[in-house]
Write an enzyme that holds these catalytic residues in place. Structure first.
Site, short mmCIF file in Angstrom:
data_model
loop_
_atom_site.label_atom_id
_atom_site.label_comp_id
_atom_site.label_asym_id
_atom_site.label_seq_id
_atom_site.Cartn_x
_atom_site.Cartn_y
_atom_site.Cartn_z
N GLU A 47 74.94 45.46 32.57
CA GLU A 47 73.09 44.80 32.76
C GLU A 47 72.66 46.35 33.34
O GLU A 47 72.17 46.49 35.04
CB GLU A 47 72.73 44.13 33.74
CG GLU A 47 73.53 42.32 33.40
CD GLU A 47 72.93 40.73 33.86
OE1 GLU A 47 72.32 41.44 34.65
OE2 GLU A 47 73.48 40.03 33.37
N GLU A 92 79.16 36.87 30.82
CA GLU A 92 78.45 35.96 31.49
C GLU A 92 78.06 34.98 30.56
O GLU A 92 76.39 35.39 29.73
CB GLU A 92 77.81 36.71 32.22
CG GLU A 92 78.42 37.87 33.63
CD GLU A 92 77.44 38.09 34.50
OE1 GLU A 92 76.28 38.06 35.03
OE2 GLU A 92 77.74 39.64 34.69
C1 FCB Z 1 73.48 38.69 36.08
C2 FCB Z 1 74.04 39.72 36.83
C3 FCB Z 1 75.40 38.70 37.72
C4 FCB Z 1 75.22 37.57 38.71
C5 FCB Z 1 74.21 36.66 37.35
C6 FCB Z 1 73.36 35.24 38.17
O1 FCB Z 1 72.21 38.74 36.56
O2 FCB Z 1 74.89 40.47 36.60
O3 FCB Z 1 75.91 39.18 39.12
O4 FCB Z 1 74.01 37.40 39.49
O5 FCB Z 1 73.06 37.05 36.60
#
Ligand code: FCB
Length: 455
Positions: free
Chosen positions: A165, A359
């Site tokens: 990210e 994620e």
């Molecule tokens: C993302 C991050 C991760 C976590 C999630 C909830 O932006 O990559 O580390 O904090 O959000």
């Protein structure tokens, strides 16, 4: 001992045979042991010391003490049937990478594929003192670090991700300052974008040189962006937010260019001047897969007033609206259909591009009662997003895996330990781990490689 239930139910939605089922964490969020074995300060250690920056004054100690408890944690992963574990390597531990050596071996011995992210936000503070990501040289230091890590682990890691990210690193870190290093400057954020992307491209070269057969890519947090109406002003608001959130990363990485509208919008912040000959070729060297982090979609309209330093450089006037979906404890709207839309759109832009959801998950106010966490909201969230993932596969997306965020409760950055995203509950005082109902549910999904008709 496995927690996978009996396999008698009939599976309504089956995933491809080779689909990778994983869970993810990040170094600073789970490891603790911030002074062990020569670890140096990161920008997050420094940020945690800043009064009011992190909820409750929480810090990277103890986190989930994963640095010391990894053997038990890997056993727990195995009990869930996880096929892969996405962790990140802490750059501040470069002096002694032994922990990652041991972690990778432990995973492999337990049949779990190690997926390593090289940068999940913990820049050494010493580099921040030289400008951090606003300094082009940091991209080259990142490549050196990547070379050392791939040299050490490259014979055993299953998948590499360069950056996690970069939007957050650049815009939350240097524009709004709600993340480390807490800088509030639009031009600093834009410089960070370009240098992060350059660092990605240079790190890809190191991975390709030393681990040519291991799939590698980048993880981006991407959001479908919708305008509140089709008025020209709202359409333009959506264009600008899509540009700053998505296209500023996808276009250079996937196509070797910054979109013209962004070059124009961001000229006052110096974007065109940052780009040197050859940079875009470096940034767009082919990736083997794209990591997609998905949490929600955006609905925007023109005409707001900025409320303090904004993440939306040059688009501070855009207002974010709610669209009436249920919300998680982060106040994020639950929009699984946005995940299908996002994946299908990426596949249209880059036909056949292999993708992994690196994620996806949710924070809810979990309560541990008599050793049980009945987190039905999280199960509903995950089930909806897995159905959305399956729908994308049916529409031709080459989606190869899904990593739940997160394996276990951890330090949710500026929100501290108060926001729990784990499949596994962590008591941060005793470090006791307790499988939430969602962990058992996910183990069932993994065991049957699919979803039941009714979840
Ligand atoms: C993302 C991050 C991760 C976590 C999630 C909830 O932006 O990559 O580390 O904090 O959000």
């Amino acid at each position: 001992m496995s927690v996978v239930p009996e396999q008698s139910e009939s599976v309504a939605l089956r995933f491809p045979t080779s689909f990778v089922w994983g869970a993810a964490t990040a170094s600073f969020q789970v490891e603790g042991a911030i002074s062990a074995d020569g670890r140096v300060d990161s920008i997050w250690d420094e940020f945690c010391r800043r009064p009011g920056a992190v909820h409750n004054g929480d810090t990277g100690e103890p986190a989930a003490d994963h640095y010391r408890r990894y053997v038990d944690d890997v056993a727990m992963m195995k009990s869930l049937g996880l096929g892969a574990y996405r962790f990140s390597v802490a750059w501040p531990r470069l002096a002694d990478l032994g922990f990652y050596d041991r972690l990778v071996d432990e995973l492999l011995e337990n049949g779990i594929s190690p997926w390593a992210t090289l940068y999940h936000w913990d820049l050494p503070q010493s580099l921040e003192e030289k400008g951090g990501w606003t300094n082009r040289d940091t991209a080259y230091r990142f490549a050196d670090y990547a070379s050392a890590v791939v040299g050490r682990l490259g014979d055993r890691v299953t998948g590499w991700l360069t950056l996690n990210e970069p939007w957050c690193s650049a815009f939350a870190g240097y524009a709004s300052g709600r993340h480390a290093p807490g800088v509030t400057s639009g031009s600093a954020a834009i410089a960070a974008v370009h240098h992060l992307l350059l660092g990605h491209g240079l790190a890809m070269q190191e991975i390709t040189a030393q681990a040519p057969n291991t799939p590698a890519g980048i993880t981006l947090n991407l959001f479908p962006v919708h305008p509140a109406s089709d008025s020209p002003a709202d359409l333009d608001a959506a264009r600008r937010i899509d540009g700053l959130q998505n296209r500023i990363f996808t276009a250079p990485v996937l196509r070797g260019e910054y979109p013209d509208d962004l070059l124009t919008d961001l000229a006052p912040y110096g974007l065109p001047d940052l780009i040197q000959d050859g940079d875009l070729a470096t940034i767009s060297a082919p990736i083997d897969m794209l990591g997609v982090n998905y949490y929600r979609a955006y609905l925007v309209e023109a005409g707001g007033e900025p409320d303090g330093p904004s993440e939306w450089v040059g688009a501070e006037d855009v207002r974010f609206l709610t669209s009436g979906h249920p919300r998680t404890e982060m106040d994020w709207e639950v929009q699984p259909e946005g995940l299908t839309e996002l994946l299908v759109s990426l596949n249209e832009q880059s036909p056949g591009l292999p993708m992994y959801i690196t994620e996806n998950g949710a924070a809810y106010p979990d309560t541990l009662t008599d050793g049980v966490v009945r987190d039905t909201d999280r199960i509903t969230f995950l089930d909806g997003h897995l159905r959305a993932s399956h729908a994308a596969i049916e529409q031709g997306v080459d989606l190869r895996g899904y990593f739940c965020w997160s394996l276990m409760d951890n330090l949710e950055w500026a929100a501290g330990y108060a926001k729990r995203f784990g499949l596994v509950h962590v008591d941060f005082e005793t470090q006791k781990r307790t499988l939430k109902d969602s962990a058992r549910w996910y183990a069932g999904v993994i065991g049957r490689n699919g979803l039941l008709a009714d979840g």
